[in-house]
Design an enzyme around this catalytic site. Structure first.
Site, PDB file in Angstrom:
ATOM      1  N   SER A 169      40.352  31.538  32.759  1.00 20.36           N
ATOM      2  CA  SER A 169      39.959  32.959  32.749  1.00 20.36           C
ATOM      3  C   SER A 169      40.954  33.731  31.893  1.00 20.36           C
ATOM      4  O   SER A 169      42.160  33.661  32.136  1.00 20.36           O
ATOM      5  CB  SER A 169      40.003  33.539  34.168  1.00 20.36           C
ATOM      6  OG  SER A 169      39.144  32.838  35.023  1.00 20.36           O
ATOM      7  N   GLU A 176      44.928  37.794  32.268  1.00 21.79           N
ATOM      8  CA  GLU A 176      45.604  36.868  33.179  1.00 21.79           C
ATOM      9  C   GLU A 176      46.533  35.959  32.373  1.00 21.79           C
ATOM     10  O   GLU A 176      47.607  35.574  32.811  1.00 21.79           O
ATOM     11  CB  GLU A 176      44.569  36.020  33.930  1.00 21.79           C
ATOM     12  CG  GLU A 176      45.207  35.070  34.907  1.00 21.79           C
ATOM     13  CD  GLU A 176      44.341  33.883  35.250  1.00 21.79           C
ATOM     14  OE1 GLU A 176      44.532  32.824  34.632  1.00 21.79           O
ATOM     15  OE2 GLU A 176      43.484  34.013  36.140  1.00 21.79           O
ATOM     16  N   ARG A 184      46.756  36.186  41.857  1.00 17.20           N
ATOM     17  CA  ARG A 184      47.299  35.834  40.530  1.00 17.20           C
ATOM     18  C   ARG A 184      48.657  36.496  40.298  1.00 17.20           C
ATOM     19  O   ARG A 184      48.963  36.961  39.192  1.00 17.20           O
ATOM     20  CB  ARG A 184      46.326  36.251  39.412  1.00 17.20           C
ATOM     21  CG  ARG A 184      44.981  35.554  39.429  1.00 17.20           C
ATOM     22  CD  ARG A 184      45.125  34.057  39.170  1.00 17.20           C
ATOM     23  NE  ARG A 184      43.837  33.412  38.979  1.00 17.20           N
ATOM     24  CZ  ARG A 184      43.098  32.875  39.959  1.00 17.20           C
ATOM     25  NH1 ARG A 184      43.537  32.890  41.198  1.00 17.20           N
ATOM     26  NH2 ARG A 184      41.945  32.299  39.689  1.00 17.20           N
TER      27      ARG A 184
HETATM   28  P1  FAD Z   1      52.045  27.253  31.432  1.00 20.62           P
HETATM   29  O1  FAD Z   1      50.756  27.708  30.896  1.00 20.62           O
HETATM   30  O2  FAD Z   1      52.822  26.254  30.634  1.00 20.62           O
HETATM   31  O3  FAD Z   1      52.945  28.438  31.867  1.00 20.62           O
HETATM   32  C1  FAD Z   1      52.365  29.559  32.549  1.00 20.62           C
HETATM   33  C2  FAD Z   1      53.502  30.523  32.918  1.00 20.62           C
HETATM   34  O4  FAD Z   1      54.393  29.894  33.829  1.00 20.62           O
HETATM   35  C3  FAD Z   1      54.365  30.940  31.726  1.00 20.62           C
HETATM   36  O5  FAD Z   1      54.824  32.253  31.961  1.00 20.62           O
HETATM   37  C4  FAD Z   1      55.531  29.954  31.778  1.00 20.62           C
HETATM   38  O6  FAD Z   1      56.694  30.484  31.157  1.00 20.62           O
HETATM   39  C5  FAD Z   1      55.715  29.788  33.273  1.00 20.62           C
HETATM   40  N1  FAD Z   1      56.213  28.475  33.688  1.00 20.62           N
HETATM   41  C6  FAD Z   1      55.622  27.269  33.488  1.00 20.62           C
HETATM   42  N2  FAD Z   1      56.338  26.302  34.118  1.00 20.62           N
HETATM   43  C7  FAD Z   1      57.400  26.912  34.711  1.00 20.62           C
HETATM   44  C8  FAD Z   1      58.487  26.466  35.512  1.00 20.62           C
HETATM   45  N3  FAD Z   1      58.661  25.174  35.845  1.00 20.62           N
HETATM   46  N4  FAD Z   1      59.381  27.375  35.946  1.00 20.62           N
HETATM   47  C9  FAD Z   1      59.252  28.678  35.640  1.00 20.62           C
HETATM   48  N5  FAD Z   1      58.247  29.169  34.886  1.00 20.62           N
HETATM   49  C10 FAD Z   1      57.315  28.291  34.434  1.00 20.62           C
HETATM   50  N6  FAD Z   1      44.349  29.092  37.203  1.00 20.62           N
HETATM   51  C11 FAD Z   1      43.999  29.376  38.477  1.00 20.62           C
HETATM   52  O7  FAD Z   1      44.780  30.009  39.212  1.00 20.62           O
HETATM   53  N7  FAD Z   1      42.790  28.984  38.988  1.00 20.62           N
HETATM   54  C12 FAD Z   1      41.899  28.289  38.269  1.00 20.62           C
HETATM   55  O8  FAD Z   1      40.831  27.949  38.766  1.00 20.62           O
HETATM   56  C13 FAD Z   1      42.236  27.959  36.922  1.00 20.62           C
HETATM   57  N8  FAD Z   1      41.365  27.280  36.147  1.00 20.62           N
HETATM   58  C14 FAD Z   1      41.712  26.969  34.865  1.00 20.62           C
HETATM   59  C15 FAD Z   1      40.785  26.245  34.083  1.00 20.62           C
HETATM   60  C16 FAD Z   1      41.093  25.897  32.781  1.00 20.62           C
HETATM   61  C17 FAD Z   1      40.089  25.112  31.967  1.00 20.62           C
HETATM   62  C18 FAD Z   1      42.349  26.271  32.226  1.00 20.62           C
HETATM   63  C19 FAD Z   1      42.705  25.879  30.826  1.00 20.62           C
HETATM   64  C20 FAD Z   1      43.258  27.005  32.984  1.00 20.62           C
HETATM   65  C21 FAD Z   1      42.952  27.367  34.313  1.00 20.62           C
HETATM   66  N9  FAD Z   1      43.821  28.109  35.112  1.00 20.62           N
HETATM   67  C22 FAD Z   1      43.498  28.386  36.423  1.00 20.62           C
HETATM   68  C23 FAD Z   1      45.118  28.578  34.565  1.00 20.62           C
HETATM   69  C24 FAD Z   1      46.232  27.498  34.641  1.00 20.62           C
HETATM   70  O9  FAD Z   1      45.686  26.259  34.958  1.00 20.62           O
HETATM   71  C25 FAD Z   1      47.289  27.853  35.690  1.00 20.62           C
HETATM   72  O10 FAD Z   1      47.853  29.130  35.436  1.00 20.62           O
HETATM   73  C26 FAD Z   1      48.422  26.818  35.718  1.00 20.62           C
HETATM   74  O11 FAD Z   1      49.229  27.030  36.848  1.00 20.62           O
HETATM   75  C27 FAD Z   1      49.290  26.845  34.451  1.00 20.62           C
HETATM   76  O12 FAD Z   1      50.142  25.702  34.482  1.00 20.62           O
HETATM   77  P2  FAD Z   1      50.931  25.231  33.185  1.00 20.62           P
HETATM   78  O13 FAD Z   1      51.839  24.142  33.588  1.00 20.62           O
HETATM   79  O14 FAD Z   1      49.973  24.928  32.097  1.00 20.62           O
HETATM   80  O15 FAD Z   1      51.765  26.544  32.870  1.00 20.62           O
HETATM   81  N1  EPU Z   2      29.257  35.382  36.220  1.00 25.44           N
HETATM   82  C1  EPU Z   2      28.235  35.746  35.388  1.00 25.44           C
HETATM   83  N2  EPU Z   2      28.341  35.417  34.066  1.00 25.44           N
HETATM   84  C2  EPU Z   2      29.405  34.767  33.554  1.00 25.44           C
HETATM   85  C3  EPU Z   2      30.465  34.397  34.408  1.00 25.44           C
HETATM   86  C4  EPU Z   2      30.372  34.720  35.754  1.00 25.44           C
HETATM   87  O1  EPU Z   2      27.263  36.376  35.825  1.00 25.44           O
HETATM   88  O2  EPU Z   2      29.414  34.512  32.350  1.00 25.44           O
HETATM   89  C5  EPU Z   2      29.141  35.691  37.654  1.00 25.44           C
HETATM   90  C6  EPU Z   2      28.868  34.422  38.484  1.00 25.44           C
HETATM   91  O3  EPU Z   2      27.504  34.126  38.529  1.00 25.44           O
HETATM   92  C7  EPU Z   2      29.439  34.804  39.837  1.00 25.44           C
HETATM   93  C8  EPU Z   2      30.611  35.714  39.468  1.00 25.44           C
HETATM   94  O4  EPU Z   2      30.388  36.181  38.142  1.00 25.44           O
HETATM   95  O5  EPU Z   2      28.494  35.588  40.542  1.00 25.44           O
HETATM   96  C9  EPU Z   2      31.972  34.992  39.548  1.00 25.44           C
HETATM   97  O6  EPU Z   2      31.976  33.859  38.675  1.00 25.44           O
HETATM   98  P1  EPU Z   2      32.718  32.478  39.064  1.00 25.44           P
HETATM   99  O7  EPU Z   2      32.290  32.075  40.418  1.00 25.44           O
HETATM  100  O8  EPU Z   2      32.485  31.526  37.955  1.00 25.44           O
HETATM  101  O9  EPU Z   2      34.237  32.833  39.213  1.00 25.44           O
HETATM  102  P2  EPU Z   2      35.178  33.873  38.446  1.00 25.44           P
HETATM  103  O10 EPU Z   2      35.382  35.062  39.322  1.00 25.44           O
HETATM  104  O11 EPU Z   2      34.661  34.129  37.071  1.00 25.44           O
HETATM  105  C10 EPU Z   2      37.392  32.995  39.462  1.00 25.44           C
HETATM  106  C11 EPU Z   2      38.744  32.611  38.951  1.00 25.44           C
HETATM  107  C12 EPU Z   2      38.714  31.197  38.414  1.00 25.44           C
HETATM  108  C13 EPU Z   2      38.334  30.258  39.550  1.00 25.44           C
HETATM  109  C14 EPU Z   2      36.940  30.659  40.063  1.00 25.44           C
HETATM  110  C15 EPU Z   2      36.503  29.862  41.269  1.00 25.44           C
HETATM  111  C16 EPU Z   2      39.889  34.623  38.256  1.00 25.44           C
HETATM  112  C17 EPU Z   2      40.362  35.458  37.120  1.00 25.44           C
HETATM  113  N3  EPU Z   2      39.176  33.532  37.920  1.00 25.44           N
HETATM  114  O12 EPU Z   2      36.521  33.031  38.337  1.00 25.44           O
HETATM  115  O13 EPU Z   2      40.049  30.867  37.979  1.00 25.44           O
HETATM  116  O14 EPU Z   2      38.296  28.918  39.117  1.00 25.44           O
HETATM  117  O15 EPU Z   2      36.957  32.067  40.454  1.00 25.44           O
HETATM  118  O16 EPU Z   2      37.162  30.287  42.406  1.00 25.44           O
HETATM  119  O17 EPU Z   2      40.160  34.950  39.405  1.00 25.44           O
HETATM  120  C18 EPU Z   2      41.520  30.956  36.114  1.00 25.44           C
HETATM  121  O18 EPU Z   2      42.236  31.689  36.797  1.00 25.44           O
HETATM  122  O19 EPU Z   2      41.835  30.595  34.953  1.00 25.44           O
HETATM  123  C19 EPU Z   2      40.242  30.490  36.664  1.00 25.44           C
HETATM  124  C20 EPU Z   2      39.389  29.731  35.990  1.00 25.44           C
END
Ligand code: FAD
Ligand code: EPU
Length: 344
Positions: free
Chosen positions: A228, A324, A160
């Site tokens: 997250s 995050e 991240r």
């Molecule tokens: P924004 O939220 O609009 O911006 C994020 C940051 O990037 C800000 O600092 C912004 O200023 C900067 N930025 C945006 N675009 C640019 C650009 N073109 N140039 C320079 N800076 C820029 N993240 C994960 O890593 N893994 C996951 O599994 C994951 N799951 C998610 C699930 C949900 C339901 C949600 C809501 C979010 C999740 N995220 C996850 C977080 C998010 O999807 C990522 O961080 C994504 O890359 C953000 O993209 P955005 O376009 O919305 O950026």
């Molecule tokens: N868990 C619980 N209770 C909860 C949530 C999680 O017990 O309420 C336990 C799960 O059972 C599992 C462990 O925690 O044993 C990890 O949970 P999960 O697999 O759901 O993944 P996470 O570590 O919570 C991370 C990323 C996610 C990404 C998933 C899948 C971060 C901060 N988050 O979540 O990214 O989608 O793994 O790889 O690293 C994001 O960055 O926004 C995001 C959603």
């Protein structure tokens, strides 16, 4: 281009009704020189889909939304190089590459946001990170007004993390080039994916990733959130061992030598906070690492709930969580204490 002040409601997945002074949408590269000349001293806030953002106060400046579009591919023998403009949707790009018969990104399906934001925090999920596929990043340097090219090594990707995260408002990411090797290899280490077995196809992995995500993570269209809220914390092996003696079920993942990563969601859940609420803000019932807007939440409620979560986890486990999500108020912040100080 729109007039000011303008609502940021369509530009943040938390669904907060915060305003910006001005909002500009970048649709063509030819707009850049003029935009840069007029906004040079001001330094706009770059936004994609706002899926990793929490606007903690009205934004007293210009928000520049990246909507540059376009995808091109070149065949370089053992791999495809896929170049996508920063305003493309990330999930759309994943689907498109799979449809073209170019697998690799299936584990990263359904991550919201734009291609341009993907390198900022090195998006990752289900055992894969963007860094593994990143060939190059092209940015517009807001200080010099010049285009810059970054190799994957220049980007200094980590969990991240990237070089851009520490200067995100200086480098506007214009495009991303991905290297997808033709020698595809399934990544099945994450629980529900392992059950697919060694013969799993990219399409099957894609479907499983989407199903798993839908079962845990709230759809921002239905329930405001930014994924997250905290990062999974890294602790020393000795600290993790001590915690495991007290909580044998504690999930532990490998990290750099000498460190391990803990599951923040598990810690929050064990602290009894899953489903708890503070005003309109809540800890998601299916995934405690996600804070949600249950309806009408204010940014202050979300920040105060995050502080409560951090405090309880620290009291119980001696582990301090770090956000995050980017918190945008007077400054672009990931430091919860600074944001709390502004609220007090
Ligand atoms: P924004 O939220 O609009 O911006 C994020 C940051 O990037 C800000 O600092 C912004 O200023 C900067 N930025 C945006 N675009 C640019 C650009 N073109 N140039 C320079 N800076 C820029 N993240 C994960 O890593 N893994 C996951 O599994 C994951 N799951 C998610 C699930 C949900 C339901 C949600 C809501 C979010 C999740 N995220 C996850 C977080 C998010 O999807 C990522 O961080 C994504 O890359 C953000 O993209 P955005 O376009 O919305 O950026
Ligand atoms: N868990 C619980 N209770 C909860 C949530 C999680 O017990 O309420 C336990 C799960 O059972 C599992 C462990 O925690 O044993 C990890 O949970 P999960 O697999 O759901 O993944 P996470 O570590 O919570 C991370 C990323 C996610 C990404 C998933 C899948 C971060 C901060 N988050 O979540 O990214 O989608 O793994 O790889 O690293 C994001 O960055 O926004 C995001 C959603």
């Amino acid at each position: 281009m729109s007039t000011s002040p303008v609502s940021l409601l369509p530009f943040n997945t938390f669904g907060l009704a915060q305003n910006a002074r001005t909002l500009l949408v970048l649709e063509q590269r030819s707009q850049l020189p003029e935009l840069w000349r007029s906004l040079r001293s001001e330094l706009p806030l770059f936004v994609g889909e706002g899926s990793n953002l929490l606007f903690t106060a009205p934004f007293e400046g210009t928000v520049l939304v990246n909507r540059l579009k376009g995808i091109t591919v070149s065949d370089v023998g053992d791999a495809w190089l896929v170049r996508a403009e920063g305003g493309e949707g990330w999930h759309g790009l994943v689907c498109w590459t799979l449809e073209q018969g170019m697998p690799g990104l299936e584990n990263l399906a359904l991550i919201p946001g734009t291609v341009g934001a993907a390198p900022i925090q090195n998006i990752g999920a289900y055992g894969v990170e963007l860094a593994q596929f990143c060939e190059a990043v092209e940015s517009f340097d807001w200080d010099s007004g010049e285009i810059r090219h970054w190799s994957a090594a220049d980007c200094a990707f980590g969990y991240r993390d990237s070089v851009f995260k520490h200067a995100a408002r200086r480098h506007l990411i214009l495009s991303l080039t991905l290297r997808l090797p033709k020698a595809w290899k399934a990544v099945l280490g994450y629980g529900p994916l392992a059950a697919l077995g060694a013969t799993a196809s990219p399409g099957q992995i894609f479907e499983q990733v989407c199903a798993t995500r839908r079962s845990k993570l709230p759809d921002p269209g239905a329930l405001g959130n930014a994924g997250s809220f905290f990062k999974n914390p890294k602790v020393g092996e000795a600290q993790a061992e001590a915690l495991r003696l007290a909580w044998p079920a504690l999930p532990v993942y490998p990290a750099e030598p000498g460190l391990v990563k803990l599951a923040a969601g598990w810690l929050i859940d064990q602290a009894g906070l899953r489903g708890c609420r503070l005003g309109g803000a809540g800890v998601h019932e299916h995934q405690a690492l996600v804070l949600v807007n249950l309806g009408g939440a204010t940014a202050e409620e979300i920040v105060r709930l995050a502080a409560l979560v951090r405090e309880r986890v620290e009291q119980q486990f001696g582990v301090r969580l770090e956000p995050e999500v980017r918190m945008m108020g007077p400054r672009d912040e990931t430091n919860l204490d600074e944001v709390l100080a502004c609220l007090n």
